[in-house]
Design a protein around this motif. Structure first.
Motif, PDB file in Angstrom:
ATOM      1  N   VAL A  87       0.832  -1.204   0.000  1.00 48.46           N
ATOM      2  CA  VAL A  87       0.000   0.000   0.000  1.00 48.46           C
ATOM      3  C   VAL A  87       0.868   1.256   0.000  1.00 48.46           C
ATOM      4  O   VAL A  87       2.039   1.212   0.369  1.00 48.46           O
ATOM      5  CB  VAL A  87      -0.961   0.014   1.216  1.00 48.46           C
ATOM      6  N   ASP A  88       0.245   2.347  -0.431  1.00 50.63           N
ATOM      7  CA  ASP A  88       0.924   3.639  -0.423  1.00 50.63           C
ATOM      8  C   ASP A  88      -0.100   4.737  -0.177  1.00 50.63           C
ATOM      9  O   ASP A  88      -1.221   4.465   0.260  1.00 50.63           O
ATOM     10  CB  ASP A  88       1.738   3.855  -1.706  1.00 50.63           C
ATOM     11  N   ALA A  89       0.258   5.966  -0.472  1.00 53.19           N
ATOM     12  CA  ALA A  89      -0.589   7.121  -0.189  1.00 53.19           C
ATOM     13  C   ALA A  89      -1.982   6.999  -0.810  1.00 53.19           C
ATOM     14  O   ALA A  89      -2.974   7.377  -0.186  1.00 53.19           O
ATOM     15  CB  ALA A  89       0.090   8.403  -0.676  1.00 53.19           C
ATOM     16  N   ARG A  94      -7.788   6.538  -0.017  1.00 52.97           N
ATOM     17  CA  ARG A  94      -9.063   5.850  -0.254  1.00 52.97           C
ATOM     18  C   ARG A  94      -9.638   5.330   1.059  1.00 52.97           C
ATOM     19  O   ARG A  94     -10.842   5.425   1.298  1.00 52.97           O
ATOM     20  CB  ARG A  94      -8.854   4.706  -1.263  1.00 52.97           C
ATOM     21  N   TRP A  95      -8.777   4.775   1.909  1.00 51.38           N
ATOM     22  CA  TRP A  95      -9.200   4.279   3.233  1.00 51.38           C
ATOM     23  C   TRP A  95      -9.844   5.416   4.019  1.00 51.38           C
ATOM     24  O   TRP A  95     -10.926   5.243   4.582  1.00 51.38           O
ATOM     25  CB  TRP A  95      -7.980   3.710   3.964  1.00 51.38           C
ATOM     26  N   LEU A  96      -9.211   6.571   4.027  1.00 49.59           N
ATOM     27  CA  LEU A  96      -9.757   7.721   4.753  1.00 49.59           C
ATOM     28  C   LEU A  96     -11.071   8.209   4.143  1.00 49.59           C
ATOM     29  O   LEU A  96     -11.990   8.591   4.878  1.00 49.59           O
ATOM     30  CB  LEU A  96      -8.740   8.868   4.791  1.00 49.59           C
ATOM     31  N   ALA A  97     -11.171   8.201   2.821  1.00 49.30           N
ATOM     32  CA  ALA A  97     -12.409   8.644   2.176  1.00 49.30           C
ATOM     33  C   ALA A  97     -13.569   7.723   2.552  1.00 49.30           C
ATOM     34  O   ALA A  97     -14.650   8.193   2.929  1.00 49.30           O
ATOM     35  CB  ALA A  97     -12.227   8.692   0.660  1.00 49.30           C
ATOM     36  N   LEU A 126       0.760   5.138   9.958  1.00 48.54           N
ATOM     37  CA  LEU A 126       1.028   3.903   9.212  1.00 48.54           C
ATOM     38  C   LEU A 126       1.769   4.193   7.914  1.00 48.54           C
ATOM     39  O   LEU A 126       2.707   3.478   7.560  1.00 48.54           O
ATOM     40  CB  LEU A 126      -0.276   3.158   8.929  1.00 48.54           C
ATOM     41  N   GLU A 127       1.371   5.235   7.207  1.00 45.59           N
ATOM     42  CA  GLU A 127       2.053   5.581   5.957  1.00 45.59           C
ATOM     43  C   GLU A 127       3.522   5.924   6.223  1.00 45.59           C
ATOM     44  O   GLU A 127       4.417   5.476   5.510  1.00 45.59           O
ATOM     45  CB  GLU A 127       1.352   6.750   5.263  1.00 45.59           C
ATOM     46  N   ARG A 145       4.791   6.941  -2.243  1.00 46.16           N
ATOM     47  CA  ARG A 145       4.249   6.442  -3.512  1.00 46.16           C
ATOM     48  C   ARG A 145       5.077   5.264  -4.014  1.00 46.16           C
ATOM     49  O   ARG A 145       6.299   5.296  -3.991  1.00 46.16           O
ATOM     50  CB  ARG A 145       4.277   7.526  -4.590  1.00 46.16           C
ATOM     51  N   ARG A 146       4.369   4.256  -4.516  1.00 39.95           N
ATOM     52  CA  ARG A 146       5.003   3.122  -5.180  1.00 39.95           C
ATOM     53  C   ARG A 146       4.806   3.285  -6.681  1.00 39.95           C
ATOM     54  O   ARG A 146       3.959   4.050  -7.118  1.00 39.95           O
ATOM     55  CB  ARG A 146       4.360   1.804  -4.734  1.00 39.95           C
TER      56      ARG A 146
END
Length: 154
Positions: A87-89, A94-97, A126-127, A145-146
């Motif tokens: 996972v990345d930003a 999306r998780w927060l949204a 976590l990020e 970012r990946r």
């Protein structure tokens, strides 16, 4: 004041201010993960790792109880669980949204604000931890970012 008594007092203050209860936490968590499971960005990350959802949901009830109400119900290592995830930003955004959308649907404005602020702090932590584990030191305001293959740009 003994720690247990202090925790009870803090929890009572949070409940009085926000109206958050254990049943509300369960509704929030169940609603949120129902969205996650069908989400194009997050669904496959979770489905690849979680095959029996009820134990995961039970852990998340305890986690959010501990975070939102300071109940002390959760005993785990969230950072260690998230480190190996691809996972990345974008995933955290999306998780927060989805989390914010669900919180606003099932909670009072006060409770939603409380949950969303906590979620933002958790996501940022976590990020930052995942980036650090990948050898990336994020500066203030920088995001992890990946590349397209899910690997670190290099």
């Amino acid at each position: 004041m003994p720690p247990a008594e202090r925790r009870e007092k803090i929890t009572a203050e949070i409940v009085a201010r926000t109206g958050i209860t254990e049943p509300l936490i369960e509704r929030l968590v169940r609603g949120f993960y129902a969205k996650v499971r069908s989400d194009a960005v997050l669904g496959r990350v979770f489905e690849a790792r979680i095959h029996d959802w009820e134990p995961h949901l039970q852990r998340m009830f305890a986690f959010w109880s501990s975070v939102a109400l300071m109940s002390g119900r959760y005993h785990g290592t969230p950072m260690a669980k998230h480190m190996p995830l691809p996972v990345d930003a974008d995933h955290f955004d999306r998780w927060l949204a989805l989390f914010g959308e669900t919180a606003r649907e099932v909670c009072s404005p006060e409770a939603a604000t409380h949950f969303i602020e906590l979620a933002r702090r958790i996501a940022a932590s976590l990020e930052l931890g995942i980036a650090g584990a990948q050898g990336v030191l994020l500066g203030n305001g920088e995001r992890f970012r990946r590349n397209e293959a899910g690997e670190m740009p290099g």
